[in-house]
Design a protein around this motif. Structure first.
Motif, short mmCIF file in Angstrom:
data_model
loop_
_atom_site.label_atom_id
_atom_site.label_comp_id
_atom_site.label_asym_id
_atom_site.label_seq_id
_atom_site.Cartn_x
_atom_site.Cartn_y
_atom_site.Cartn_z
N UNK A 75 -15.18 11.39 11.46
CA UNK A 75 -15.31 12.40 12.49
C UNK A 75 -16.37 12.02 13.52
N UNK A 76 -17.48 11.47 13.07
CA UNK A 76 -18.54 11.04 13.99
C UNK A 76 -18.04 9.91 14.90
N UNK A 77 -17.33 8.95 14.33
CA UNK A 77 -16.78 7.84 15.12
C UNK A 77 -15.77 8.37 16.14
N UNK A 78 -14.91 9.29 15.69
CA UNK A 78 -13.91 9.86 16.59
C UNK A 78 -14.55 10.64 17.73
N UNK A 79 -15.56 11.42 17.43
CA UNK A 79 -16.21 12.21 18.47
C UNK A 79 -16.89 11.32 19.50
N UNK A 80 -17.46 10.22 19.05
CA UNK A 80 -18.08 9.28 19.99
C UNK A 80 -17.03 8.66 20.89
N UNK A 81 -15.93 8.20 20.31
CA UNK A 81 -14.84 7.62 21.10
C UNK A 81 -14.23 8.67 22.02
N UNK A 82 -14.09 9.88 21.54
CA UNK A 82 -13.53 10.98 22.33
C UNK A 82 -14.37 11.22 23.58
N UNK A 83 -15.67 11.27 23.41
CA UNK A 83 -16.56 11.50 24.56
C UNK A 83 -16.45 10.39 25.58
N UNK A 84 -16.30 9.15 25.13
CA UNK A 84 -16.17 8.02 26.05
C UNK A 84 -14.81 7.99 26.73
N UNK A 85 -13.76 8.24 25.97
CA UNK A 85 -12.42 8.01 26.48
C UNK A 85 -11.81 9.20 27.22
N UNK A 110 -15.06 9.68 3.29
CA UNK A 110 -15.78 9.30 4.51
C UNK A 110 -15.43 10.20 5.69
N UNK A 111 -15.02 11.42 5.42
CA UNK A 111 -14.58 12.34 6.47
C UNK A 111 -15.64 12.53 7.55
N UNK A 112 -16.88 12.68 7.17
CA UNK A 112 -17.94 12.89 8.16
C UNK A 112 -18.13 11.66 9.03
N UNK A 138 0.87 -1.19 0.00
CA UNK A 138 0.00 0.00 0.00
C UNK A 138 0.90 1.23 0.00
N UNK A 139 0.73 2.08 -1.00
CA UNK A 139 1.64 3.20 -1.18
C UNK A 139 1.23 4.49 -0.47
N UNK A 140 -0.02 4.59 -0.07
CA UNK A 140 -0.51 5.87 0.45
C UNK A 140 -0.50 5.93 1.97
N UNK A 141 0.13 6.99 2.49
CA UNK A 141 0.19 7.21 3.94
C UNK A 141 -1.21 7.25 4.54
N UNK A 142 -2.11 7.97 3.85
CA UNK A 142 -3.44 8.17 4.42
C UNK A 142 -4.20 6.86 4.60
N UNK A 143 -4.07 5.94 3.68
CA UNK A 143 -4.76 4.65 3.79
C UNK A 143 -4.19 3.86 4.97
N UNK A 144 -2.88 3.81 5.08
CA UNK A 144 -2.26 3.10 6.20
C UNK A 144 -2.65 3.73 7.53
N UNK A 145 -2.68 5.05 7.59
CA UNK A 145 -3.05 5.74 8.83
C UNK A 145 -4.52 5.52 9.17
N UNK A 146 -5.38 5.49 8.17
CA UNK A 146 -6.81 5.20 8.42
C UNK A 146 -6.97 3.82 9.02
N UNK A 147 -6.27 2.84 8.45
CA UNK A 147 -6.36 1.47 8.96
C UNK A 147 -5.82 1.41 10.38
N UNK A 148 -4.73 2.13 10.63
CA UNK A 148 -4.15 2.17 11.97
C UNK A 148 -5.15 2.79 12.96
#
Length: 112
Positions: free
Chosen positions: A74-84, A69-71, A26-36
């Protein structure tokens, strides 16, 4: 709640991603970072709070990182952020993302 404009990686993360690029093809940083990020968010524990420098030349905008899939990300992150943040304490959303990407890169490298 804050937004995320730019994601900057550390030199250590960059080197780990270079290894992942070689192993996965996989050549793209963004794809690897998304998976991470997804690997880390799948773990219900809170990532360790640490100072992660932004000392590499790898950076990407939120739009590049999250793509069409930015939105959703962001929704998943905000949910995790509120919990964590009850456990990790009040931190900026950008640091929260950076902690998860860091843990995810480490998990990703161990799994391959």
């Amino acid at each position: 709640m804050q937004s995320i404009d730019i994601i900057r990686l550390s030199e250590k993360q960059k080197q780990q991603l270079i290894i992942l690029k070689r192993k996965t093809g996989i050549d793209n940083w963004n794809v690897l970072c998304r998976w991470a990020l997804c690997m880390s968010l799948a773990d219900p524990t809170v990532p360790p709070k640490e100072d992660i420098p932004s000392d590499s030349n790898v950076e990407m905008t939120w739009k590049t990182f999250a793509g069409e899939y930015a939105e959703l990300y962001l929704a998943i992150l905000k949910t995790a952020y509120k919990k964590q943040t009850n456990v990790i304490g009040e931190i900026e959303l950008s640091l929260f993302v950076k902690l998860h990407i860091n843990r995810g890169i480490n998990l990703y490298n161990k799994s391959i």
